[in-house]
Design an enzyme around this catalytic site. Structure first.
Site, mmCIF file in Angstrom:
data_model
loop_
_atom_site.group_PDB
_atom_site.id
_atom_site.type_symbol
_atom_site.label_atom_id
_atom_site.label_comp_id
_atom_site.label_asym_id
_atom_site.label_seq_id
_atom_site.Cartn_x
_atom_site.Cartn_y
_atom_site.Cartn_z
ATOM 1 C CB SER A 59 17.779 8.942 -5.736
ATOM 2 O OG SER A 59 17.235 8.489 -6.948
ATOM 3 C CD GLU A 67 2.787 -0.015 4.572
ATOM 4 O OE1 GLU A 67 3.865 0.622 4.468
ATOM 5 O OE2 GLU A 67 1.685 0.503 4.345
#
Ligand code: THU
Length: 146
Positions: A59, A67
């Site tokens: 999905s 990060e």
């Protein structure tokens, strides 16, 4: 309010270690859709490094950037004062740049800390969070009188 140290406070050895760590983290990238591996390593005020990779999902919008994985790992273990973060990809000729969402997540923890944008050969350029996200909205803005 969490606020990191000023830009360029890191010694060359710490920078090298952080950059290397971001490239190591890239090895765990879960990116079967984009095939674009990213790694990140965030250095806390206590000298601890938390690393992360991008984690995609079938999905698509649920995928997480490297990060944010690294920052979420650090915060969820009690660390939220950061000196620097290094970001790594496989792109040879350009320094990887963090997406806007990641810049905003970095900014949550202060504007005066360093972001090392790297290449696979270990070279880097450094910017502050402030440079990467000027005129930003952050926790302090929620404290201002309406
Ligand atoms: N990606 C990151 O992990 N960090 C960035 O700063 C840029 C993009 C990831 C998200 C996605 O898994 C893949 O790279 C392609 O966009």
């Amino acid at each position: 309010m969490a606020q990191g140290s000023p830009a360029s406070a890191l010694d060359p050895k710490s920078i090298q270690e952080l950059v290397l760590c971001s490239h190591e983290a890239k090895k765990f990238a879960y990116c079967p859709y984009s095939h674009f591996r990213v790694g990140a390593a965030v250095l806390t005020s206590e000298g601890k490094i938390f690393s992360g990779c991008n984690v995609e999902n079938s999905s698509y919008p649920l995928g997480n950037c490297a990060e944010r994985t690294a920052i979420q790992k650090a915060v969820s273990e009690g660390h939220k004062v950061f000196k620097a973060i290094a970001v790594a990809s496989d792109v040879q000729d350009e320094f990887i740049a963090p997406c806007g969402a990641c810049r905003q997540v970095m900014r949550e923890f202060g504007t005066k800390w360093d972001v090392y944008l790297t290449k696979p050969d270990g070279t880097y350029v450094v910017h502050t969070v402030q440079d990467l996200l000027p005129v930003s909205f952050g926790p302090e803005d929620l404290q201002k009188p309406k």
